[in-house]
Design a protein around this motif. Structure first.
Motif, PDB file in Angstrom:
ATOM      1  N   GLN A   1       0.821  -1.208   0.000  1.00 49.26           N
ATOM      2  CA  GLN A   1       0.000   0.000   0.000  1.00 49.26           C
ATOM      3  C   GLN A   1       0.851   1.252   0.000  1.00 49.26           C
ATOM      4  O   GLN A   1       1.920   1.281   0.600  1.00 49.26           O
ATOM      5  N   ILE A   2       0.332   2.267  -0.658  1.00 48.60           N
ATOM      6  CA  ILE A   2       0.829   3.627  -0.527  1.00 48.60           C
ATOM      7  C   ILE A   2      -0.269   4.356   0.235  1.00 48.60           C
ATOM      8  O   ILE A   2      -1.452   4.241  -0.108  1.00 48.60           O
ATOM      9  N   VAL A   3       0.107   5.068   1.291  1.00 51.91           N
ATOM     10  CA  VAL A   3      -0.889   5.658   2.177  1.00 51.91           C
ATOM     11  C   VAL A   3      -0.616   7.143   2.436  1.00 51.91           C
ATOM     12  O   VAL A   3       0.500   7.625   2.232  1.00 51.91           O
ATOM     13  N   LEU A   4      -1.664   7.807   2.898  1.00 48.08           N
ATOM     14  CA  LEU A   4      -1.547   9.152   3.462  1.00 48.08           C
ATOM     15  C   LEU A   4      -1.422   8.980   4.964  1.00 48.08           C
ATOM     16  O   LEU A   4      -2.123   8.145   5.553  1.00 48.08           O
ATOM     17  N   ALA A   5      -0.580   9.752   5.605  1.00 39.50           N
ATOM     18  CA  ALA A   5      -0.443   9.699   7.062  1.00 39.50           C
ATOM     19  C   ALA A   5      -0.529  11.116   7.613  1.00 39.50           C
ATOM     20  O   ALA A   5      -0.003  12.058   7.015  1.00 39.50           O
ATOM     21  N   ARG A   6      -1.208  11.257   8.741  1.00 38.63           N
ATOM     22  CA  ARG A   6      -1.281  12.539   9.445  1.00 38.63           C
ATOM     23  C   ARG A   6      -1.338  12.269  10.937  1.00 38.63           C
ATOM     24  O   ARG A   6      -1.664  11.164  11.366  1.00 38.63           O
ATOM     25  N   ASP A   7      -1.034  13.279  11.710  1.00 39.75           N
ATOM     26  CA  ASP A   7      -1.013  13.149  13.169  1.00 39.75           C
ATOM     27  C   ASP A   7      -2.415  12.883  13.704  1.00 39.75           C
ATOM     28  O   ASP A   7      -3.363  13.583  13.362  1.00 39.75           O
ATOM     29  N   ARG A   8      -2.529  11.887  14.542  1.00 41.66           N
ATOM     30  CA  ARG A   8      -3.809  11.501  15.134  1.00 41.66           C
ATOM     31  C   ARG A   8      -4.314  12.543  16.145  1.00 41.66           C
ATOM     32  O   ARG A   8      -5.510  12.660  16.366  1.00 41.66           O
ATOM     33  N   PHE A   9      -3.393  13.302  16.719  1.00 40.91           N
ATOM     34  CA  PHE A   9      -3.762  14.193  17.814  1.00 40.91           C
ATOM     35  C   PHE A   9      -3.919  15.652  17.385  1.00 40.91           C
ATOM     36  O   PHE A   9      -4.244  16.494  18.215  1.00 40.91           O
ATOM     37  N   ARG A  10      -3.662  15.958  16.120  1.00 38.55           N
ATOM     38  CA  ARG A  10      -3.842  17.319  15.605  1.00 38.55           C
ATOM     39  C   ARG A  10      -4.924  17.312  14.543  1.00 38.55           C
ATOM     40  O   ARG A  10      -4.925  16.452  13.663  1.00 38.55           O
ATOM     41  N   SER A  11      -5.803  18.283  14.597  1.00 40.77           N
ATOM     42  CA  SER A  11      -6.791  18.434  13.527  1.00 40.77           C
ATOM     43  C   SER A  11      -6.077  18.964  12.286  1.00 40.77           C
ATOM     44  O   SER A  11      -5.270  19.889  12.397  1.00 40.77           O
ATOM     45  N   PRO A  12      -6.379  18.390  11.131  1.00 36.21           N
ATOM     46  CA  PRO A  12      -5.709  18.882   9.917  1.00 36.21           C
ATOM     47  C   PRO A  12      -6.172  20.295   9.562  1.00 36.21           C
ATOM     48  O   PRO A  12      -7.331  20.639   9.734  1.00 36.21           O
ATOM     49  N   SER A  13      -5.250  21.088   9.072  1.00 35.20           N
ATOM     50  CA  SER A  13      -5.578  22.445   8.633  1.00 35.20           C
ATOM     51  C   SER A  13      -6.379  22.373   7.333  1.00 35.20           C
ATOM     52  O   SER A  13      -6.434  21.331   6.672  1.00 35.20           O
ATOM     53  N   ALA A  14      -6.963  23.489   6.949  1.00 37.19           N
ATOM     54  CA  ALA A  14      -7.691  23.555   5.677  1.00 37.19           C
ATOM     55  C   ALA A  14      -6.751  23.230   4.516  1.00 37.19           C
ATOM     56  O   ALA A  14      -7.132  22.529   3.575  1.00 37.19           O
ATOM     57  N   ALA A  15      -5.524  23.713   4.585  1.00 33.73           N
ATOM     58  CA  ALA A  15      -4.544  23.434   3.534  1.00 33.73           C
ATOM     59  C   ALA A  15      -4.226  21.937   3.477  1.00 33.73           C
ATOM     60  O   ALA A  15      -4.126  21.358   2.391  1.00 33.73           O
ATOM     61  N   SER A  16      -4.067  21.310   4.629  1.00 35.38           N
ATOM     62  CA  SER A  16      -3.792  19.870   4.660  1.00 35.38           C
ATOM     63  C   SER A  16      -4.960  19.078   4.093  1.00 35.38           C
ATOM     64  O   SER A  16      -4.762  18.127   3.324  1.00 35.38           O
ATOM     65  N   LEU A  17      -6.166  19.461   4.468  1.00 40.13           N
ATOM     66  CA  LEU A  17      -7.353  18.777   3.942  1.00 40.13           C
ATOM     67  C   LEU A  17      -7.420  18.914   2.420  1.00 40.13           C
ATOM     68  O   LEU A  17      -7.723  17.952   1.708  1.00 40.13           O
ATOM     69  N   ALA A  18      -7.132  20.110   1.921  1.00 41.46           N
ATOM     70  CA  ALA A  18      -7.149  20.338   0.475  1.00 41.46           C
ATOM     71  C   ALA A  18      -6.071  19.503  -0.219  1.00 41.46           C
ATOM     72  O   ALA A  18      -6.320  18.890  -1.263  1.00 41.46           O
TER      73      ALA A  18
END
Length: 181
Positions: free
Chosen positions: A148-165
């Protein structure tokens, strides 16, 4: 203003940078055993073999693991996460790869295969590479081992609008690639 910085770094450096809040999102071949990150699959498929166009296996539709173990392998260094995955897979299949060259960067692996130093096992997105004049790509079979190739982000931080985009653009790009393959 929103700034996007794209870092081309080794996969083993991505998750620590997410944990330290140095980066917001990572893309790579990670397992979901890192409980500090939310892991979202982007692309799953069989492992692929990159080989010179005149390699003895180049005419085959798929390459068996037993055959792979008989050819010189160009691969990344053992601390690379994908390489560790390959090492575990060979061990589970009770096979020993013929590692010929170990390098840090995937681009170097590809260049060395193009120069006929051996073959390389690569993640499934390799099937998306345009066919080169010097190399061909074939899936690995018997058994098919998904990667698999995956996206990873911090579980404890809400993603910013830029990150979501960014994550949404990445999902759409992968979907377009998959539709072409």
């Amino acid at each position: 203003d929103i700034a996007v910085t794209l870092l081309d770094i080794r996969s083993e450096a991505i998750l620590p940078r997410i944990a330290s809040a140095e980066v917001d999102v990572g893309v790579g071949a990670f397992s979901d055993d890192d409980h500090d990150c939310v892991i979202e699959p982007l692309l799953e498929g069989p492992l692929m073999v990159l080989m010179p166009r005149d390699h003895p296996c180049a005419h085959k539709r798929a390459i068996k693991w037993e055959e792979l173990a008989t050819y010189p392998l160009v691969t990344q260094t053992p601390e690379n996460r994908f390489r560790a995955f390959l090492d575990r897979t060979f061990a589970q299949l009770d096979l020993t790869p013929r590692v010929a060259i170990e390098v840090a960067q995937l681009a170097t692996v590809i260049s060395l295969v193009e120069a006929d130093f051996g073959i390389a096992l690569l993640p499934p997105y390799t099937a998306l590479f345009p066919a080169g004049r010097k190399t061909v790509v074939r899936p690995v079979s018997a058994p098919v081992i998904p990667s698999q190739i995956v996206l990873a982000r911090d579980r404890f931080r809400s993603p910013s609008a830029a990150s979501l985009a960014f994550m949404e653009v990445t999902r759409r790009a992968v979907a377009r690639w998959q539709a072409r393959v």
